[in-house]
Structure formats: C-alpha cells, structure tokens
Design a protein around this motif. Sequence first.
Motif, short mmCIF file in Angstrom:
data_model
loop_
_atom_site.label_atom_id
_atom_site.label_comp_id
_atom_site.label_asym_id
_atom_site.label_seq_id
_atom_site.Cartn_x
_atom_site.Cartn_y
_atom_site.Cartn_z
N GLY A 38 1.08 19.78 5.19
CA GLY A 38 0.32 20.96 5.56
C GLY A 38 -0.97 21.05 4.77
N ASN A 39 -1.65 22.14 4.92
CA ASN A 39 -2.86 22.37 4.15
C ASN A 39 -2.69 23.71 3.47
OD1 ASN A 39 -3.90 20.59 6.65
ND2 ASN A 39 -5.09 20.18 4.82
N LYS A 40 -2.44 23.64 2.18
CA LYS A 40 -2.17 24.86 1.42
C LYS A 40 -2.73 24.73 0.02
CE LYS A 40 2.34 22.93 0.67
NZ LYS A 40 3.61 22.78 1.25
N ALA A 41 -2.91 25.86 -0.63
CA ALA A 41 -3.36 25.94 -2.02
C ALA A 41 -4.71 25.25 -2.22
CB ALA A 41 -2.29 25.37 -2.94
N ARG A 42 -5.05 25.00 -3.46
CA ARG A 42 -6.30 24.34 -3.82
C ARG A 42 -6.00 22.94 -4.30
NH1 ARG A 42 -10.74 27.89 -6.71
NH2 ARG A 42 -11.55 25.79 -6.77
N ALA A 43 -6.98 22.07 -4.20
CA ALA A 43 -6.84 20.72 -4.71
C ALA A 43 -6.93 20.74 -6.23
CB ALA A 43 -7.94 19.82 -4.15
N SER A 44 -6.15 19.91 -6.87
CA SER A 44 -6.20 19.79 -8.32
C SER A 44 -6.39 18.33 -8.71
CB SER A 44 -4.92 20.33 -8.96
OG SER A 44 -4.91 20.05 -10.34
N PHE A 45 -7.62 18.00 -9.09
CA PHE A 45 -7.86 16.63 -9.56
C PHE A 45 -7.14 16.38 -10.87
CE2 PHE A 45 -11.67 16.57 -6.70
CZ PHE A 45 -11.23 15.52 -5.92
N PHE B 165 0.85 -1.18 0.00
CA PHE B 165 0.00 0.00 0.00
C PHE B 165 0.89 1.23 0.00
CE2 PHE B 165 0.85 -0.26 4.51
CZ PHE B 165 0.83 1.06 4.95
N ALA B 166 0.31 2.35 -0.45
CA ALA B 166 1.05 3.60 -0.48
C ALA B 166 0.12 4.74 -0.08
CB ALA B 166 1.64 3.86 -1.87
N VAL B 167 0.73 5.89 0.19
CA VAL B 167 -0.02 7.10 0.53
C VAL B 167 0.49 8.22 -0.36
CG1 VAL B 167 -0.63 8.76 2.32
CG2 VAL B 167 -0.26 6.36 2.94
N TRP B 168 -0.43 8.94 -1.00
CA TRP B 168 -0.11 10.12 -1.77
C TRP B 168 -0.85 11.29 -1.15
CZ3 TRP B 168 -1.21 8.63 -7.59
CH2 TRP B 168 -0.33 7.64 -8.00
N THR B 169 -0.31 12.50 -1.33
CA THR B 169 -1.03 13.71 -0.96
C THR B 169 -1.05 14.62 -2.19
OG1 THR B 169 0.96 14.83 -0.15
CG2 THR B 169 -0.34 13.59 1.47
N PHE B 170 -2.06 15.49 -2.24
CA PHE B 170 -2.12 16.43 -3.35
C PHE B 170 -2.86 17.70 -2.95
CE2 PHE B 170 -6.27 14.66 -3.66
CZ PHE B 170 -7.06 15.55 -4.38
N ASN B 171 -2.46 18.77 -3.56
CA ASN B 171 -3.17 20.05 -3.54
C ASN B 171 -2.90 20.64 -4.92
OD1 ASN B 171 -0.48 21.19 -3.08
ND2 ASN B 171 -0.84 20.89 -0.91
N ASP B 172 -2.15 21.74 -5.03
CA ASP B 172 -1.78 22.21 -6.37
C ASP B 172 -0.49 21.52 -6.84
OD1 ASP B 172 -0.07 23.55 -4.63
OD2 ASP B 172 -0.06 25.39 -5.80
N GLN B 173 0.03 20.63 -5.99
CA GLN B 173 1.14 19.74 -6.33
C GLN B 173 0.78 18.36 -5.81
OE1 GLN B 173 4.64 21.38 -4.48
NE2 GLN B 173 4.63 23.20 -5.76
#
Length: 186
Positions: free
Chosen positions: A110-117, A71-79
């Motif tokens: 952290g929690n920054k920018a906007r999410a980008s699907f 299993f893996a974990v990814w995070t995303f926002n504007d990156q």
Amino acid sequence: NWTQLLFILVAGTLSLGRAQEAEEHPVQDLKYLIVVDSSYSMLTRRHATMGSVEGLVKSGFQNQIQPGDKFAVWTFNDQIDSGSFTPRVWDPKKAQELADEATLFAGQNGNKARASFDLLLSELGHLPPLTTNVLVVLFTDGAERLYGTPFDAVVNTAFEKDALTLRASARPFVVAYCIQDGPFTH
C-alpha cells in the motif's frame, strides 16, 4: 515505459569497508536490489512505479543481469520490508514470471505513512560483509532528502529541480547506485 523515467545514475561507489567472513545469509550473493518507497506521497506515482519495476525486471535490468545472478525487492515507508521477498535467481526464460512476482510484492504494501531513509540506510547497513557490487535501484518521490551517501548533494539537487515536473507526470525519481567492496555504512 520505465526507460522514459528520469534516471539519476550516480557513478559513485560506496566503498566503506573490506569484505570479511560472514555467515550464510539470504542476500549473500545479491547483485541487484530494487527499493520502492511505499509512502503515502507515492500514491499518485504508484501506477508508473509498478510499471517501471515490471519493465526493469522483465528487461533483465536492461540486459545487465546474468543467468544465476540474484535480485531482491524491498519496500519502505515508516517501516521497511526487506525480508518478505526472498531473493530470486535470474533466469531469462522466466523473465515475465519474475517481473510479475517483483511487481506484485512492490505494490502490496500500500501507500501509507512517510518515507524514512533512516530505516533504509540502517537496513542497507545490515547487508552481509561479503555482499559486494550490488546495484541498488531506488524508486521514490524525492519528498525526503537523501543523506548518508557520498552523492547526497547531487541527488537532492535533482529532487528539488525536477520535483514539480515528475509530480505533474505522476512518475517517480529513479536513483541507481552501486555498493562495492564491503558493507554499506553511513
């Protein structure tokens, strides 16, 4: 408790290509992928999201993951960060340790920018062709509309319908879907 979260379990399958030969890749035999929206709008849901990630991993994905599965974990926002958390091999004797590692990583951006699907879908498109039958569990606030999947309408309707309730309770949406039989494309 992550089981109290709203689950949008989509029984759809993303079967958009046949498996082909591929070079060895760190996610080659990945079976479970946790994707955490780390946008600014998720800040109020951070505590519930981290607790849910911990609970999901500690429970062995509700006793679905088998010893030796990755299993893996990814995070995303504007990156997107899809490479810093190298896939882990599930060992039920190390459930708490693995849960702690996953939770630490999921919360560190952290929690920054906007999410980008757009970024997320693009990165899913880079999964190796032999990566099949991957359960993707997405934690998000529903602020951005999901698209590029066969079940966008169902998920986006749920986002609209339950947004106020989940915002008031500071809980994330949890969307689960399976990528089967080849690379994810949109």
